[in-house]
Design an enzyme around this catalytic site. Structure first.
Site, PDB file in Angstrom:
ATOM      1  N   HIS A  79      -3.854   0.526  -5.075  1.00 52.52           N
ATOM      2  CA  HIS A  79      -4.470   1.539  -5.947  1.00 52.52           C
ATOM      3  C   HIS A  79      -4.391   2.890  -5.241  1.00 52.52           C
ATOM      4  O   HIS A  79      -5.090   3.132  -4.252  1.00 52.52           O
ATOM      5  CB  HIS A  79      -5.923   1.131  -6.215  1.00 52.52           C
ATOM      6  CG  HIS A  79      -6.697   2.058  -7.091  1.00 52.52           C
ATOM      7  ND1 HIS A  79      -7.451   1.611  -8.159  1.00 52.52           N
ATOM      8  CD2 HIS A  79      -6.851   3.410  -7.075  1.00 52.52           C
ATOM      9  CE1 HIS A  79      -8.036   2.640  -8.754  1.00 52.52           C
ATOM     10  NE2 HIS A  79      -7.688   3.747  -8.104  1.00 52.52           N
ATOM     11  N   HIS A  81      -3.111   7.362  -5.973  1.00 52.59           N
ATOM     12  CA  HIS A  81      -2.922   8.430  -6.980  1.00 52.59           C
ATOM     13  C   HIS A  81      -1.876   9.411  -6.450  1.00 52.59           C
ATOM     14  O   HIS A  81      -2.223  10.477  -5.945  1.00 52.59           O
ATOM     15  CB  HIS A  81      -4.243   9.156  -7.236  1.00 52.59           C
ATOM     16  CG  HIS A  81      -5.265   8.318  -7.927  1.00 52.59           C
ATOM     17  ND1 HIS A  81      -5.411   8.308  -9.297  1.00 52.59           N
ATOM     18  CD2 HIS A  81      -6.172   7.437  -7.435  1.00 52.59           C
ATOM     19  CE1 HIS A  81      -6.383   7.467  -9.629  1.00 52.59           C
ATOM     20  NE2 HIS A  81      -6.859   6.923  -8.524  1.00 52.59           N
ATOM     21  N   LYS A  84      -1.885  13.149  -7.708  1.00 56.79           N
ATOM     22  CA  LYS A  84      -2.926  14.090  -7.248  1.00 56.79           C
ATOM     23  C   LYS A  84      -2.827  14.403  -5.757  1.00 56.79           C
ATOM     24  O   LYS A  84      -3.434  15.354  -5.286  1.00 56.79           O
ATOM     25  CB  LYS A  84      -4.310  13.477  -7.472  1.00 56.79           C
ATOM     26  CG  LYS A  84      -4.685  13.146  -8.895  1.00 56.79           C
ATOM     27  CD  LYS A  84      -6.122  12.619  -8.900  1.00 56.79           C
ATOM     28  CE  LYS A  84      -6.649  12.399 -10.290  1.00 56.79           C
ATOM     29  NZ  LYS A  84      -6.465  11.018 -10.738  1.00 56.79           N
ATOM     30  N   HIS A 232      -9.800   1.837 -14.190  1.00 58.38           N
ATOM     31  CA  HIS A 232     -10.821   2.426 -13.321  1.00 58.38           C
ATOM     32  C   HIS A 232     -12.155   2.046 -13.939  1.00 58.38           C
ATOM     33  O   HIS A 232     -12.501   2.515 -15.021  1.00 58.38           O
ATOM     34  CB  HIS A 232     -10.664   3.945 -13.285  1.00 58.38           C
ATOM     35  CG  HIS A 232      -9.704   4.426 -12.264  1.00 58.38           C
ATOM     36  ND1 HIS A 232      -8.360   4.183 -12.341  1.00 58.38           N
ATOM     37  CD2 HIS A 232      -9.898   5.140 -11.108  1.00 58.38           C
ATOM     38  CE1 HIS A 232      -7.771   4.725 -11.285  1.00 58.38           C
ATOM     39  NE2 HIS A 232      -8.676   5.301 -10.526  1.00 58.38           N
ATOM     40  N   GLU A 235     -17.043   3.321 -12.047  1.00 61.68           N
ATOM     41  CA  GLU A 235     -17.028   4.019 -10.754  1.00 61.68           C
ATOM     42  C   GLU A 235     -18.256   4.915 -10.689  1.00 61.68           C
ATOM     43  O   GLU A 235     -18.166   6.141 -10.796  1.00 61.68           O
ATOM     44  CB  GLU A 235     -15.721   4.828 -10.613  1.00 61.68           C
ATOM     45  CG  GLU A 235     -15.541   5.411  -9.219  1.00 61.68           C
ATOM     46  CD  GLU A 235     -14.258   6.218  -9.083  1.00 61.68           C
ATOM     47  OE1 GLU A 235     -13.444   6.227 -10.028  1.00 61.68           O
ATOM     48  OE2 GLU A 235     -14.086   6.864  -8.028  1.00 61.68           O
ATOM     49  N   ASP A 332      -6.761   4.411  -2.575  1.00 65.74           N
ATOM     50  CA  ASP A 332      -7.216   5.333  -3.615  1.00 65.74           C
ATOM     51  C   ASP A 332      -6.710   6.749  -3.303  1.00 65.74           C
ATOM     52  O   ASP A 332      -5.584   6.918  -2.880  1.00 65.74           O
ATOM     53  CB  ASP A 332      -8.743   5.267  -3.778  1.00 65.74           C
ATOM     54  CG  ASP A 332      -9.187   5.660  -5.187  1.00 65.74           C
ATOM     55  OD1 ASP A 332      -8.325   5.924  -6.046  1.00 65.74           O
ATOM     56  OD2 ASP A 332     -10.401   5.703  -5.435  1.00 65.74           O
ATOM     57  N   ASN A 333      -7.576   7.731  -3.449  1.00 67.85           N
ATOM     58  CA  ASN A 333      -7.121   9.130  -3.312  1.00 67.85           C
ATOM     59  C   ASN A 333      -6.889   9.492  -1.853  1.00 67.85           C
ATOM     60  O   ASN A 333      -7.611   9.035  -0.966  1.00 67.85           O
ATOM     61  CB  ASN A 333      -8.169  10.055  -3.906  1.00 67.85           C
ATOM     62  CG  ASN A 333      -8.373   9.799  -5.384  1.00 67.85           C
ATOM     63  OD1 ASN A 333      -9.064   8.866  -5.761  1.00 67.85           O
ATOM     64  ND2 ASN A 333      -7.730  10.579  -6.195  1.00 67.85           N
TER      65      ASN A 333
END
Ligand code: ZN
Length: 427
Positions: A79, A81, A84, A232, A235, A332-333
């Site tokens: 997972h 991104h 971004k 998602h 969250e 994630d991010n």
């Protein structure tokens, strides 16, 4: 012997300490620890894995004796991104919390040209590849029903360009309201299905946009087009969030034929225990895979300016695992308004998860959450390093089963038996 400067591919990796989850139940032990393993390789593929106590080495066969070093299969980052990533450096102040990060991201969208996305995502893929990742799933923001985002196509081109190095999957991250109308939901699913075999249908499910009917439409549209789904999910720390429970009920009610992955699921940690555990029972029955994202959860949940957070936001990973639910852990991010740190090394997120979740036996038990690409697609279990599979391995000379993942930054990465990356101290 294992020579740190040797780049010739070995045909045998001997005396490797493999995690317990990868070994057969009758694998021999010594002093409570699994015996070391000899990994036999031919033409870049695993031939077999045997206990080192059975002399199986041939002196004439090129070998690396890793002398008890930890060895893992290639890593999965389930997972991320990529659309971004690395945008934080060009932003001003960002409000704390998930919704503040979303607002900052929306402002930055005007900078997302194909070249901008390609350059940032390529940097991410390079870091992941060097860290030992051979399977990476990225979400891609998709804001409007009519327009395909620039990043979706760029990421599709990158998936092609990087196919020899790693599998890159794309998930459309769509707000739930786009699925409120069933015909729009069907059209969106058709677009994703036309994007190729590595595309998944996704959505953002949160109490601020909750719509049970839209969630049903999303799953119905996915089923119609034979798509797997990645959401998602919840969250937030609002105990009234019911996205995961509703998804599990819908999967059962519809006899959904595809596979569903739900990321985050933070609300479970804020709910009454009996309610949360009942949801997990339903998740287990529905064969939903959970992904926990400890770094962003620690940064975004319970985030109030000037206050120290008291809640962790990590979902109920131990209770999920105890129910046989497949739990993955991912980055994630990375270096965007949602999470200013990160490096596309899944072990960095893993270290945060071990602490936040107080996870026991990180190497022997929980490292599985970094290595199971099959858990992203459902279907029969397909653990890594079976005979005939690629010899994609990571060797950690300076860590130990007790201290893992400390001192794992230094590592040698093999892909099909060949060294592709080597991070080692020069001192
Ligand atoms: Zn995410």
């Amino acid at each position: 012997m294992f020579n740190p400067t040797d780049t010739n591919p070995p045909d045998q990796l001997i005396n490797a300490r493999l995690p317990r989850w990868l070994l057969a139940s009758d694998w021999p032990t010594k002093n409570g620890q699994p015996e070391l393993a000899d990994i036999h390789i031919a033409n870049g593929l695993i031939v077999n894995i045997q206990p080192s106590i059975k002399p199986s080495t041939n002196a004439n066969t090129p070998s690396w004796d890793v002398a008890g070093a930890l060895v893992l299969p290639a890593l999965v980052d389930a997972h991320t991104h990529l659309d971004k990533t690395f945008t934080l450096r060009r932003m001003g102040a960002v409000e704390p919390g998930l919704l503040g990060a979303i607002a900052a991201m929306m402002q930055d969208r005007s900078n997302w040209t194909p070249l901008d996305v390609e350059q940032r995502a390529t940097q991410a893929l390079q870091w992941a590849y060097e860290a030992g990742v051979n399977h990476l799933r990225t979400h891609c923001d998709w804001w409007e029903a009519e327009a395909t985002p620039i990043a979706w196509d760029v990421l599709g081109e990158l998936a092609d360009a990087w196919r020899d190095k790693l599998v890159l999957e794309r998930v459309s991250l769509m707000p739930l309201h786009l699925f409120a109308d069933s015909s729009t939901a069907a059209a969106l699913a058709a677009k994703i299905a036309a994007s190729g075999p590595c595309a998944r249908l996704g959505g953002f499910v949160h109490t601020t946009n909750w719509n049970a009917q839209a969630l049903r439409h999303l799953l119905e549209a996915a089923a119609h087009h034979g798509l797997n789904v990645d959401l998602h999910m919840d969250e937030e720390l609002n105990p009234s969030a019911c996205g995961l429970a509703t998804t599990a009920a819908l999967v059962k009610d519809m006899a959904f034929a595809g596979h569903v992955v739900c990321g985050h699921n933070c609300a479970l940690s804020a709910q009454d225990e009996s309610k949360a555990l009942a949801t997990l029972d339903a998740v287990a029955q529905a064969n939903i895979t959970l992904v926990t994202l400890p770094m962003t959860n620690l940064l975004l949940q319970d985030a109030v300016t000037g206050k120290t957070p008291k809640l962790r936001g990590i979902t109920l990973v131990k209770e999920a695992k105890a129910r046989g639910i497949n739990v993955l852990m991912a980055s994630d991010n990375v270096q965007d308004p949602f999470c200013h740190v990160g490096s596309y090394d899944p072990l960095e997120a893993f270290a945060a998860g071990v602490l936040a979740g107080q996870l026991e036996a990180p190497f022997d038990v929980w490292s599985e959450s970094l290595c199971r690409a099959d858990w992203l697609r459902g279907g029969p279990a397909a653990p890594p390093l079976q005979p005939g599979s690629a010899a994609d391995l990571l060797i950690f000379k300076n860590s130990s089963a007790w201290s893992f993942p400390s001192r794992t930054h230094e590592r040698v990465v093999l892909r099909k038996g060949q060294v592709i990356s080597r991070k080692e101290s020069t001192l």
